[in-house]
Design an enzyme around this catalytic site. Structure first.
Site, PDB file in Angstrom:
ATOM      1  CD  GLU A  87     -12.555  11.344  40.809  1.00 44.77           C
ATOM      2  OE1 GLU A  87     -13.581  12.029  40.653  1.00 44.77           O
ATOM      3  OE2 GLU A  87     -12.093  11.082  41.930  1.00 44.77           O
ATOM      4  CG  HIS A 147     -19.015   9.181  46.679  1.00 45.53           C
ATOM      5  ND1 HIS A 147     -18.592  10.269  47.388  1.00 45.53           N
ATOM      6  CD2 HIS A 147     -18.099   8.983  45.693  1.00 45.53           C
ATOM      7  CE1 HIS A 147     -17.470  10.710  46.850  1.00 45.53           C
ATOM      8  NE2 HIS A 147     -17.148   9.957  45.824  1.00 45.53           N
TER       9      HIS A 147
HETATM   10 ZN   LIG Z   1     -15.824  10.477  44.348  1.00 45.39          ZN
END
Ligand SMILES: [Zn+2]
Ligand SMILES: [Zn+2]
Length: 316
Positions: A236, A245
């Site tokens: 995070e 990602h």
């Molecule tokens: Zn994520």
């Protein structure tokens, strides 16, 4: 600049809606190298740090239900990251703040101090924990989840509250909680959610506790909870820096749709993601791996310590 599309990042979550497999094809070696990008102008040490060698596995082929089988992820090369003009710490906003939210019951709790130390080693930035804030009824919208019969807090309310709390020297503010979360009524739950524009996020560790699922807590349960929480926190934090990602290597920045997938995910950053973080923070890669190695050894995380040790041998 942060676009609207990037403004909200919803972490691994259980959607009630049916999902469809999108046919993700893992990138080949050439594509993985292109995602790292040319390193010619960098120092010899950085060039070695960003050369994957045999230390990094390619991203695994997703199984049905895995993140990449369900979510279409475009990927983000280092060059795309650089051009996105990501949020970066500077002389004024240079501290990562953690905000413990709600109760951390004694037998359930992970060590906040250990998490803070880990985030420090990982980011090579100053990380400070704010005084815990308790949740009283009415502070945030909540509901009882029909499946788990447990209370859940609406992330949107927490994010709104956090926006006013980011200290003047804060790069970002991450609330961590043992309460279960949901992002909107149609969702079953969410592990966490962030508002990148505001530099705030909230993450729940509730579902990393075997007891949440009515399973017995094993002997090594506190170590398991810590290991899982470490991955969430750094993943995070990566989003806070504008990393999306990772679709190139098996990497802590891979999306994750369920606990098994999170557990499979390594704790480390791949060369693409390491290069992004290093670009934004400007840390010494060797010092960072040394700090991580020391932390892993301290906690008896031998496998992670050995991996870092082998990276250091290749970088020095
Ligand atoms: Zn994520
Ligand atoms: Zn990565």
């Amino acid at each position: 600049m942060v676009t609207m599309r990037r403004a909200l990042v919803i972490s691994a979550a259980g959607m009630l809606a049916a999902c469809s497999v999108m046919g993700f094809e893992p990138p080949g070696l050439q594509q993985r190298l292109e995602a790292i990008g040319p390193t010619k102008g960098l120092s010899a040490k950085l060039q070695r740090a960003f050369a994957p060698g045999d230390s990094f596995e390619p991203v695994p082929v997703p199984c049905p239900g895995d993140w990449l089988a369900v979510h279409r992820e475009p990927g983000q090369t280092f060059e795309q990251f650089r051009r996105s003009r990501p949020n970066q710490p500077d002389a004024r906003r240079r501290i990562i703040y953690l905000q413990p939210l709600g109760a951390f019951p004694e037998q359930q709790s992970l060590s906040l101090e250990e998490l803070r130390e880990y985030a420090t080693a990982f980011s090579q930035m100053e990380v400070k924990a704010l005084s815990p804030v308790s949740i009283t009824a009415g502070d945030f919208t909540s509901r009882t989840n029909s499946m788990t019969r447990q209370r859940q807090i609406l992330t949107e309310d927490v994010l709104r509250w956090l926006k006013g709390k980011l200290p003047a020297d804060g790069f970002c503010l991450l609330a961590i909680t043992m309460e279960d979360l949901y992002p909107e009524p149609s969702w079953n739950f969410v592990f966490g959610q962030a508002s990148l524009n505001e530099g705030v996020g909230v993450y729940s560790f509730a579902r990393y506790d075997p007891a949440f699922y009515g399973e017995p807590r094993g002997k090594d349960y506190q170590a398991l909870l810590l290991h899982r929480s470490m991955k969430v926190l750094t993943h995070e934090t990566g989003h806070m820096f504008g990393l999306t990602h990772c679709i190139y290597f098996h990497c802590v920045m891979n999306g994750s749709n369920h606990l098994r997938e999170s557990d499979r995910r390594p704790v480390h950053l791949c060369p693409v993601c390491l290069r992004k973080l290093q670009f934004s923070v400007g840390f010494d890669v060797e010092k960072r791996y040394e700090a991580l190695g020391q932390f892993y050894r301290q906690l008896g995380l031998e496998e992670d310590a050995a991996w870092v040790g082998s990276r250091l041998e290749k970088i020095r």
